[in-house]
Design an enzyme around this catalytic site. Structure first.
Site, short mmCIF file in Angstrom:
data_model
loop_
_atom_site.label_atom_id
_atom_site.label_comp_id
_atom_site.label_asym_id
_atom_site.label_seq_id
_atom_site.Cartn_x
_atom_site.Cartn_y
_atom_site.Cartn_z
N ASP A 71 0.87 -1.16 0.00
CA ASP A 71 0.00 0.00 0.00
C ASP A 71 0.91 1.22 0.00
O ASP A 71 2.00 1.21 0.53
CB ASP A 71 -0.94 -0.01 1.22
CG ASP A 71 -2.08 0.97 1.04
OD1 ASP A 71 -3.01 0.93 1.82
OD2 ASP A 71 -2.02 1.77 0.09
C1 GLC Z 1 -4.18 4.40 -0.19
C2 GLC Z 1 -5.06 3.33 0.40
C3 GLC Z 1 -5.30 2.16 -0.51
C4 GLC Z 1 -5.33 2.64 -1.96
C5 GLC Z 1 -3.94 3.13 -2.29
C6 GLC Z 1 -3.84 3.65 -3.73
O1 GLC Z 1 -3.25 4.84 0.76
O2 GLC Z 1 -4.68 2.81 1.67
O3 GLC Z 1 -6.53 1.55 -0.10
O4 GLC Z 1 -5.70 1.56 -2.81
O5 GLC Z 1 -3.49 4.14 -1.39
O6 GLC Z 1 -4.61 4.78 -3.87
#
Ligand code: GLC
Length: 722
Positions: free
Chosen positions: A264
């Site tokens: 993430d």
């Molecule tokens: C964010 C979120 C995740 C998301 C990712 C890309 O921090 O935690 O759920 O898919 O970044 O946007």
């Protein structure tokens, strides 16, 4: 495409660059510039990396994505196409109610339908992968991201996880038209963060993790979800992006997942502030060893993996296995044959935000709206003299915090919805902010309330009070809104409160002043008309809560499937001090899991079991009669729970095991049947074995987790019966 041959042609630099995921605007051909966390130089990303990176995060619209892919293929030596990934959580441009709302429909078919539409709109726009479904089980409404979850029950969480994956990926991700690959997240147990404070610590036994929190991820992977995203949090002191127990030994070795794992946002570099990595080089080593294939938006891999291999700290085979998984996913999506997959600028014009899709969005919102209180003031008569007041009366902030491409300008407001359903004009006084009410807005609201029969008071949280980074230590409405409610109540008692919010709220100070309370969540693009149809009774509300509403924030965590404890509170003996209770408030939530009212009423009767004993090779048939005892047609979500009275470890007082939504005309009775099997009795033992035990069980069937009829059966060996 022979992946092994391609892999052999790649230089080490090219292989490492495949592990990089960057935001779209960094790519040639992107339509807009933007900032990322710190200027580009902080990320140490070279043009070479951009031209060789394996995937893109975001990219809005077919033409931008087409340009990005085309530019990339011009510069990439081996013509390896980019994977285009994005957050299509509950809709692409047609935005559906967010997952916590949608889960209240208890309708996997509807969930699948919404995901299929989201996939179609995203696929024609050039998206290959969605970072969804989010299946983090939740028990703490202080966390802003409960709005993305499907609530507090492992069984429902799993059923809806499968429905989302089916909707996104179709029957076969390789061949299903307009399908996009699903990336289940956030692995694992992000919803269990202490105090509901985002990114915080998760502490629990492996047994609890497996019993309560892992089923949703496993269900998504059993439905063939193609990717997994790591969570920001630690589990048992190990941040997920470096947690070999979770990523390698459980996810890969035990579950056999050989798909792509993506970090993430920045969670690999966050191993440093977590305190398990000394520096970025160390973070890169830990993450690649844990099996994280793609690094999102930080650059430890491209900066240090080559050095780590040259120093013999990391085997090149670790990089090869990650690259192989990424290339295999590109092969599965047939990107080597067609790097644009379903991208189609012309079709996009007809498909995206079509009337057909908006009708589904309205229906989804109607099926998600929960009637919490009603003394009979609802449904409103279409010729009633109505006033619509409050910060959400004319607000277009109905999409929630995860509606990336969704456009607020497209949103149907509550005022628009009321216009469609009322037979005469209504008075309104909108309020521009959820946090402040100007004097003229307050006075105007009171004037409207004085001259109408009924007041619809549209209150709630703004979308930035919910979602990622939106944790709240108090979960009431903003103070000024409670003040408005009291002022309106002084001049008009017939108040219907409509809530727009992303989490269970503490509504203790709302109830005394409202004759009805409607939980509309963030209802999406067509939320206004859905709310209008519910309020006038064109649609009879049927949704039921999938996450408990606390009586106060002090009760949290509070959930229906809790244990009995050694000193359970006895409601018949309320003054006993030495039991598990609070001295300043109730144990029970304000509204329990499975709760939701209707404009009609239902009577449950004749709960019957086909036999009092379950043996290994048999099942028990459960039947119950449900009668519509009111005057309106309605849909009732009948729920079946079980209780295992004696386990090798303590067992929940109730566990949802099945549900069925039945439509009943006024006066109609239906016999609803369920089947109990041995599989339903299984649980995670202290040695982590997942199996059932012989013994006494209770069956509960009813309209909510707190309102059921009860029967019992014994699960025993065949021989005992003879
Ligand atoms: C964010 C979120 C995740 C998301 C990712 C890309 O921090 O935690 O759920 O898919 O970044 O946007």
């Amino acid at each position: 495409m022979d992946i092994d041959v391609l892999l052999k042609q790649m230089t080490l630099d090219e292989k490492i660059d495949q592990l990089m995921q960057l935001a779209a605007f960094l790519f040639d051909g992107a339509s807009h510039e933007g900032e990322i966390t710190g200027p580009l130089s902080d990320l140490g990303i070279s043009n070479r990396t951009i031209h060789n990176s394996g995937s893109v995060l975001g990219g809005s619209g077919a033409s931008e994505i087409k340009n990005i892919q085309a530019s990339h293929l011009k510069t990439n030596r081996l013509k390896i196409p980019l994977l285009i990934m994005a957050d299509i959580i509950h809709g692409y441009k047609t935005i559906f109610p967010h997952n916590l709302a949608l889960s209240c429909s208890f309708d996997p078919g509807l969930v699948e339908e919404t995901a299929k539409i989201a996939a179609k709109e995203a696929a024609v726009s050039g998206i290959h992968v969605t970072f969804a479904p989010m299946v983090d089980l939740v028990r703490d409404p202080r966390w802003g991201r409960v709005m993305e979850s499907t609530g507090e029950d492992p069984y429902l969480n799993s059923e809806l996880a499968k429905a989302f994956v089916r909707g996104f990926q179709g029957e076969n991700i390789q061949t299903s038209k307009y399908s996009i690959a699903a990336c289940v997240k956030h692995f694992a147990a992000y919803g269990a963060i202490e105090a509901g404070r985002d990114y915080n610590t998760v502490n629990m036994s492996e047994r609890e993790l497996r019993e309560v929190y892992l089923p949703g991820y496993k269900a998504a992977l059993d439905e063939n979800a193609q990717m997994v995203m790591t969570a920001f949090n630690t589990v048992d002191g190990k941040p997920c992006s470096a947690n070999k127990d979770l990523m390698r030994y459980l996810l890969r070795d035990e579950w056999g997942f050989d798909g792509v794992i993506i970090s993430d946002w920045g969670s690999i570099r966050e191993l440093i502030p977590h305190g398990v990595a000394e520096d970025e080089k160390n973070a890169a080593a830990l993450a690649i060893e844990a099996g994280v294939d793609i690094e999102m938006m930080t650059s430890t891999y491209v900066s240090y993996l080559k050095e780590l291999i040259e120093e013999g700290i990391i085997e090149e085979s670790r990089v090869d296995e990650s690259v192989r998984r990424i290339l295999n996913l590109k092969k599965t999506l047939r990107l080597f044959e067609n790097p644009y997959r379903f991208l189609d600028e012309n079709k996009a014009k007809d498909i995206i935000f079509s009337e057909e899709h908006r009708l589904v969005a309205r229906r989804a919102a109607e099926e998600s709206i929960v009637l919490l209180e009603n003394d009979g003031v609802l449904p409103i008569q279409k010729d009633d003299d109505v006033g619509l007041i409050g910060p959400f009366a004319e607000s277009q902030d109905l999409l929630g915090p995860w509606s990336w491409i969704g456009d607020r300008d497209d949103v149907e407001t509550i005022a628009m919805g009321m216009n469609k359903v009322l037979s005469k004009p209504f008075h309104t006084q909108s309020i521009q902010s959820v946090h402040t009410i100007k004097e003229e807005e307050m006075l105007g609201s009171i004037e409207v309330a004085k001259k109408v029969d009924k007041v619809i008071l549209a209150l709630g949280e703004s979308s930035d009070m919910s979602g990622e980074g939106g944790s709240r230590s108090k979960i009431e409405l903003p103070e000024v809104q409670l003040e408005l409610l009291k002022k309106i109540h002084e001049v008009n008692k017939d108040i219907v409160v409509v809530l727009i919010n992303g989490r269970p709220l503490d509504v203790t100070r709302v109830i005394p002043f409202a004759k009805a309370v409607v939980e509309a969540w963030f209802p999406g693009s067509c939320g206004g008309s859905a709310i209008g149809r519910i309020l006038v009774g064109d649609k009879n509300p049927s949704a039921k809560l999938t996450m408990s509403f606390p009586d106060s924030v002090g009760q949290i965590p509070i959930y229906y499937n809790h244990h009995n404890t050694g000193r359970p509170y006895d409601h018949n003996n309320p003054h006993n001090r030495y039991v598990s209770k609070f001295i300043d408030g109730p144990n029970k939530p304000r509204y329990p899991f499975g709760y939701g009212l209707s404009y009609t009423t239902y009577a449950y009767d004749n709960l019957n079991l086909s036999q009092p004993v379950l043996t290994d090779n048999e099942t028990i048939n459960v039947s119950i009669s449900v009668k519509n005892t009111g005057k309106r047609l309605g849909d009732e979500i009948v729920q079946l729970y079980l209780r295992d009275h004696v386990g090798e470890v303590v067992r929940p007082l109730k566990e949802l095991k099945s549900f069925e939504k039945v439509r009943l005309a006024p006066g109609e009775t239906k016999i609803v049947t369920f089947t109990i099997s041995e599989e339903m009795l299984r649980y995670t033992h202290s040695d982590l074995r997942y199996s059932s035990d012989y013994g006494e069980f209770s069956v509960f069937v009813g309209t909510s987790s707190a309102n059921t009829l009860e029967a019992s059966f014994k699960y025993q060996m065949e021989s005992e019966e003879n």
